[in-house]
Enzyme design. Structure first.
Site, PDB file in Angstrom:
ATOM      1  N   CYS A 290      74.855  73.728  19.448  1.00 19.83           N
ATOM      2  CA  CYS A 290      74.267  73.318  18.173  1.00 19.83           C
ATOM      3  C   CYS A 290      73.090  74.225  17.785  1.00 19.83           C
ATOM      4  CB  CYS A 290      73.791  71.865  18.293  1.00 19.83           C
ATOM      5  SG  CYS A 290      72.986  71.272  16.796  1.00 19.83           S
TER       6      CYS A 290
ATOM      7  N   TYR B 137      85.903  64.047  -3.198  1.00 25.38           N
ATOM      8  CA  TYR B 137      85.940  63.561  -1.819  1.00 25.38           C
ATOM      9  C   TYR B 137      87.100  62.581  -1.609  1.00 25.38           C
ATOM     10  CZ  TYR B 137      85.401  60.674   2.140  1.00 25.38           C
ATOM     11  OH  TYR B 137      85.721  59.974   3.277  1.00 25.38           O
TER      12      TYR B 137
ATOM     13  N   ASP C 247      82.181  64.481   3.562  1.00 26.20           N
ATOM     14  CA  ASP C 247      81.265  63.447   3.083  1.00 26.20           C
ATOM     15  C   ASP C 247      79.858  63.751   3.620  1.00 26.20           C
ATOM     16  OD1 ASP C 247      81.311  62.773   5.744  1.00 26.20           O
ATOM     17  OD2 ASP C 247      81.731  60.651   5.439  1.00 26.20           O
TER      18      ASP C 247
ATOM     19  N   GLU D 178      88.858  53.975   1.313  1.00 23.80           N
ATOM     20  CA  GLU D 178      88.019  55.096   0.879  1.00 23.80           C
ATOM     21  C   GLU D 178      87.163  54.719  -0.329  1.00 23.80           C
ATOM     22  OE1 GLU D 178      87.213  57.724   2.332  1.00 23.80           O
ATOM     23  OE2 GLU D 178      88.658  57.679   3.953  1.00 23.80           O
TER      24      GLU D 178
ATOM     25  N   CYS E  51      75.483  62.010  15.402  1.00 23.74           N
ATOM     26  CA  CYS E  51      74.610  62.934  14.667  1.00 23.74           C
ATOM     27  C   CYS E  51      74.111  62.236  13.396  1.00 23.74           C
ATOM     28  CB  CYS E  51      75.381  64.209  14.332  1.00 23.74           C
ATOM     29  SG  CYS E  51      74.326  65.535  13.732  1.00 23.74           S
TER      30      CYS E  51
HETATM   31  S1  SF4 Z   1      73.385  68.283  19.149  1.00 27.79           S
HETATM   32 FE1  SF4 Z   1      73.495  68.943  17.020  1.00 27.79          FE
HETATM   33  S2  SF4 Z   1      75.421  68.093  16.273  1.00 27.79           S
HETATM   34 FE2  SF4 Z   1      74.922  67.029  18.155  1.00 27.79          FE
HETATM   35  S3  SF4 Z   1      73.783  65.194  17.529  1.00 27.79           S
HETATM   36 FE3  SF4 Z   1      72.286  66.777  17.945  1.00 27.79          FE
HETATM   37  S4  SF4 Z   1      71.928  67.721  15.957  1.00 27.79           S
HETATM   38 FE4  SF4 Z   1      73.838  66.592  15.798  1.00 27.79          FE
END
Ligand code: SF4
Length: 312
Positions: free
Chosen positions: A221, A128, A146, A45, A205
């Site tokens: 999302c 964190y 994070d 970490e 993401c």
């Molecule tokens: S769908 Fe949403 S959570 Fe998934 S990669 Fe795309 S922006 Fe990120």
């Protein structure tokens, strides 16, 4: 016609999908294995705070091989600590890591403490790292956030394209609001959620090019449902500059001092600064960077000679 309002998704199906994805796609990293000690988790970490996994892996292996316990690290010569840290960057972290190991020896019987409050009291340990070690080494259901987790949370639950540079009060509230019930599965679900959300942020993401077409929560999302709005100019992720910075010059000085430390030698200050392979760096910048390393305790001076700590 106004665009239809986008509803924030329930957190439970988001947990389920991301955790299921994690079980199939997680990277096999040594500090995540069941036989990794709390000390191994702690070292990982600290190293991962500002350095990518690929660069951390060989340094982590070397560190744990040389110093498998906090007591081993606490007793090591500081010059050796800085040499093994090598080019991981931000070498003050190496000093803090050794100081934390020394505190573990004097205050915790040579063990990594198990609660986030005790961890937080160690040198160099912030919110964190304390939460991450308590969770990943001791399965405490702490909220671990994070940069990767922040990005996943804001995109999925608020529709924002980026999480910004700082962990805001609103993001902290969101992270706690959508956190799994810490009682479930003896806290196991909460811990798996932390690492799964982090992994999704690292692998899918990502800041610059999220791979939404292979994301397990694409249909939930909020950012995607809002039409994937682009970040503003100010919000766009930028790489940290390196060329010409004081960090580059400090890194070059540390590299020269590590090389000299291999034969337990100090180096002449003038020769050290003149020989840096950085033609763009002015004499003033070289001097300033050396003074900052001395002030940080990463180097020592005796007369006209400079060395890593403990060489003189
Ligand atoms: S769908 Fe949403 S959570 Fe998934 S990669 Fe795309 S922006 Fe990120």
């Amino acid at each position: 016609m106004p665009a239809p309002a986008v509803m924030m998704p329930d957190s439970e199906p988001v947990h389920e999908r991301i955790i299921e994805w994690y079980h199939s796609f997680q990277r096999d990293l040594p500090w995540r294995r069941e036989d990794c000690s709390p000390w191994g988790v702690f070292v990982s970490e600290v190293m991962l705070q500002q350095t990518p996994v690929a660069r951390v892996l060989p340094r982590w292996e070397e560190w744990l091989h040389r110093w498998p316990t906090p007591a081993d690290c606490a007793a090591a010569p500081t010059a050796e600590i800085l040499t093994v840290w090598d080019r991981l960057g931000y070498p003050r972290r190496a000093l803090r890591l050794q100081q934390a190991a020394q505190a573990m020896v004097t205050e915790h019987g040579g063990e990594v403490p198990a609660t986030s409050d005790q961890l937080r009291a160690l040198p160099g340990v912030g919110e964190y790292t304390a939460a991450a070690v308590a969770c990943f080494a001791y399965q405490q259901p702490e909220v671990v956030v994070d940069t990767n987790v922040r990005r996943v949370l804001v995109r999925v639950f608020t529709g924002a394209p980026t999480a910004g540079k700082t962990y805001t009060a609103a993001q902290r509230r969101l992270a706690h609001d959508v956190f799994p019930d810490p009682e479930l599965d003896d806290g196991g679900l909460a811990c798996t959620w932390n690492i799964a959300a982090m992994e999704l942020g690292s692998l899918v993401c990502t800041a610059k090019s999220p791979a939404c077409d292979r994301c397990p929560v694409r249909e939930m999302c909020t950012w995607v449902a809002s039409g994937s709005p682009a970040p503003s100019q100010d919000e766009r992720p930028r790489g940290q500059p390196w060329h010409g910075t004081d960090r580059q010059v400090r890194g070059a000085i540390m590299a020269a001092l590590r090389e000299a430390a291999a034969t337990q030698r100090p180096v002449d200050e003038h020769t050290l600064l003149e020989a840096l392979p950085l033609p763009h760096a002015s004499t003033e910048q070289r001097r300033r960077c050396l003074e900052s390393l001395l002030a940080d305790g990463l180097a020592e001076r005796q007369g006209q000679s400079i060395a890593l700590p403990g060489i003189f």
